[in-house]
Design a protein around this motif. Sequence first.
Motif, mmCIF file in Angstrom:
data_model
loop_
_atom_site.group_PDB
_atom_site.id
_atom_site.type_symbol
_atom_site.label_atom_id
_atom_site.label_comp_id
_atom_site.label_asym_id
_atom_site.label_seq_id
_atom_site.Cartn_x
_atom_site.Cartn_y
_atom_site.Cartn_z
ATOM 1 N N ASP A 372 0.779 -1.099 0.159
ATOM 2 C CA ASP A 372 0.014 -0.074 -0.132
ATOM 3 C C ASP A 372 0.853 1.138 -0.040
ATOM 4 O O ASP A 372 1.618 1.304 0.574
ATOM 5 N N ARG A 445 -0.873 -0.653 -4.371
ATOM 6 C CA ARG A 445 -2.223 -0.017 -4.213
ATOM 7 C C ARG A 445 -2.128 1.401 -3.755
ATOM 8 O O ARG A 445 -1.275 1.836 -2.919
ATOM 9 N N VAL A 493 -3.386 -0.936 -8.295
ATOM 10 C CA VAL A 493 -4.606 -0.716 -7.844
ATOM 11 C C VAL A 493 -4.704 0.595 -7.450
ATOM 12 O O VAL A 493 -3.957 1.251 -6.743
ATOM 13 N N GLU A 495 -6.978 3.249 -5.463
ATOM 14 C CA GLU A 495 -8.069 3.319 -4.579
ATOM 15 C C GLU A 495 -8.596 4.857 -4.801
ATOM 16 O O GLU A 495 -8.442 5.804 -4.591
ATOM 17 N N SER A 516 -11.421 0.796 -7.283
ATOM 18 C CA SER A 516 -11.581 0.079 -6.053
ATOM 19 C C SER A 516 -13.198 -0.105 -5.819
ATOM 20 O O SER A 516 -13.787 0.871 -6.165
ATOM 21 N N ALA A 543 -11.502 -3.365 -11.348
ATOM 22 C CA ALA A 543 -11.377 -3.002 -9.965
ATOM 23 C C ALA A 543 -11.067 -4.281 -9.012
ATOM 24 O O ALA A 543 -10.931 -5.288 -9.498
ATOM 25 N N MET A 544 -10.531 -3.760 -8.003
ATOM 26 C CA MET A 544 -10.074 -4.680 -6.940
ATOM 27 C C MET A 544 -11.475 -4.394 -5.776
ATOM 28 O O MET A 544 -11.906 -3.310 -5.532
ATOM 29 N N SER A 546 -13.797 -5.538 -2.543
ATOM 30 C CA SER A 546 -13.897 -6.223 -0.932
ATOM 31 C C SER A 546 -14.976 -5.595 -0.385
ATOM 32 O O SER A 546 -15.743 -4.942 -0.677
ATOM 33 N N THR A 549 -12.726 -1.705 4.098
ATOM 34 C CA THR A 549 -11.256 -1.366 4.123
ATOM 35 C C THR A 549 -10.768 -1.258 5.530
ATOM 36 O O THR A 549 -11.667 -1.124 6.502
ATOM 37 N N SER A 635 -15.612 -8.212 -10.839
ATOM 38 C CA SER A 635 -14.269 -7.435 -10.637
ATOM 39 C C SER A 635 -13.008 -8.423 -10.900
ATOM 40 O O SER A 635 -12.894 -9.529 -10.462
#
Length: 705
Positions: A372, A445, A493, A495, A516, A543-544, A546, A549, A635
């Motif tokens: 990150d 990221r 990636v 954000e 994201s 996209a990633m 989830s 976060t 995604s």
Amino acid sequence: MGVATSYADWAGRDIPVPPAAVRGALAALGHDVDDPAAALAAVQDLQWGRLLPPVVVVRQGDSGEVAAHLPEGQPLWAWVEFEASGPTIEISDHEDAGGRRTVAGQVRAERTLTLPPHMPLGYHVLHLACGGETAAVPLIVVPTKLGVPGGRAWGWMAQLYAVRSAASWGIGDYGDLGDLARWAGHSGAGLLLVNPLHAPAPTLPVEDSPYSPSSRRVASPLYLRVTDLAAYAEAPPEVRRQVDALAPEPGEHIDRDATWTAVLAALELLYPYATDGEPTADAPEGGEQDGSVEAVRQVATFNVLAERYGPDWREWPEPLHDPASAEVAAACAGAPERLAFWQWVLRSCALQLAAAQRSGRMAGMRIGVVHDLAVGVDPGGADAWALQDVLAPTGWSVGAPPDSFNQQGQDWGLPPWDPRALAEAGYGPWRDVVRAVLSLGGGLRVDHVLGLFRLWWVPPGASAADGTYVSYDAAAMLGVLALEAARAQALVVAEDLGTVPESAERELAERGLLGSVVLWFAHDQDDAGRTVFTDPAAWRELAMASLSTHDLPTAAGWLEQEHVRVRAALGVLGRPAAEEEEQATRERAALLDLLVDQGLLSEERRAVGDTGQLPDAWIDEVVLALHRLLASSRSAVRLAALGDAVGDRAQPNLPGVADERYPSWRLPVRDGTGRALSLEEIVKHPRVAAVADVMAAGTPVDSGA
């Protein structure tokens, strides 16, 4: 000038910027706010008075056009010198653009140079000579489009400090990262996303937030596993016993001060036994390449001075404010062993991270560890000291305007890039940061990628709500990012959560950069004003995805509305708690409806969500259903969090609470009862295995996962 006078907020409303913020930002960028006409004329004279712009960035395959400003009536000669050895290319395609301007008594004409379309990727030099003047500026040729190495993938995300093993010293370390990467690979995951591992200042207290580092160009020694160092193996038994005795006991919360005190003492004991081969490694993984040698030297120098004068360079004696001063050189000359010690420590971090990346790749991960990249650095830290020429003046900081979740805005306390100075530097400082992080794993990221388009500048002493946006050359910054990723064959990636201008969405998509998608935000309102969650089949492919976060509630915490109770108790809500709870209840009901519609939850089990008390078994069932929903999305990358899998209720960070009221960045992974789990327990947890099976089932075998 790139300074906003108004902006569209999270609800689409036009919000005017306080005039004081506009004037302050213009002044910080070097403009004369007392005479706008003179300021504009000065900018135009600067542009017209130079042959070429400070840097040229073009996408491979495009015939880029460059505006050149030349002494009128003089012949020109332009050519490209390529990064790799080989012949140069003369540019003969140019035409009069029609513009004229008198600068310092000289009439200058604008001509358009058309660059050849098939130049190789890389950092080249564009030369121009005309009328006795010469110019040589960086010409950066960047990829047209990126993608996901190997195709669709799923993976895990974890806060490394929170996954402590029996062998680590109170905090998850680089050895734990290697073990976690190996386990993730064997579980079928293609990647492992971790929190920023940037270096903090070397003094106490240690900054808890990984998003406020001293340097983004080197990794943190806090995470070193000292017993994995070659120096530990070389040390005599008595020294090893002394090192072993330093290991701190893990506490309820992560105690970075205790860990760093022990690690630093151990490193000092072991340094005399460091071997010649230990400080270095071969590129590309963990090795020193290009700017990394200079970064290690600069950060090591900062650390030597910080140990003597404190962690904030702004409070050092004035002669030490300039990294190139004779006083800084003299201070280093007087402490050569300490300087060499810090260089050894920083290089050892790169070696252990390279080993962790190899562990994941050898276990089957196509991508490996994804790091990150924090949006900025501590204003008093090493990078702010070494790179102060390309940062905004002291006191200005990066943040975000108010939105639906952080209703008072955010001030992150990080100095922003100066867009003009960064361009004058050919985006070299930005390239070095990206390259440094990519050298440590399989991808990155980019936190708050909108900062490459514009940053919310908060004036000195002002509230977060009283800032303004300052624009950057996104094409150049995204281009450099893409070029470094292409060279490293790495995943990138972006954000891009929050209020995203349509132009930014288009630019990211055109460049093939993954955005994201977070389930908690993947909803809209129907015609009746009711919350409706989006079918995962309609989520962005690039996209990633989830569930959450680090700045948002965990899966179990969201279902139990823990985020509402905690924020209400701390007084950080922007509206009455009853209204916030009512909205959270509506959103939970809407998400349960989606689970039913998708066949992932029965009507009978869905009805439990409307009751006051939510049984633990029901929470576990719904969390697994949420992961099935995530796995079914279109995604390209889907990530599950270890904390979600084991039923953790507490979110890692509570934005807007920068004090002891909440243990942000200090929470180990805990189960539903609140008991801290070791790494050994996490990887053997039955619900972690169940989530892994669900995620793997959502990634077809022929995708290469």
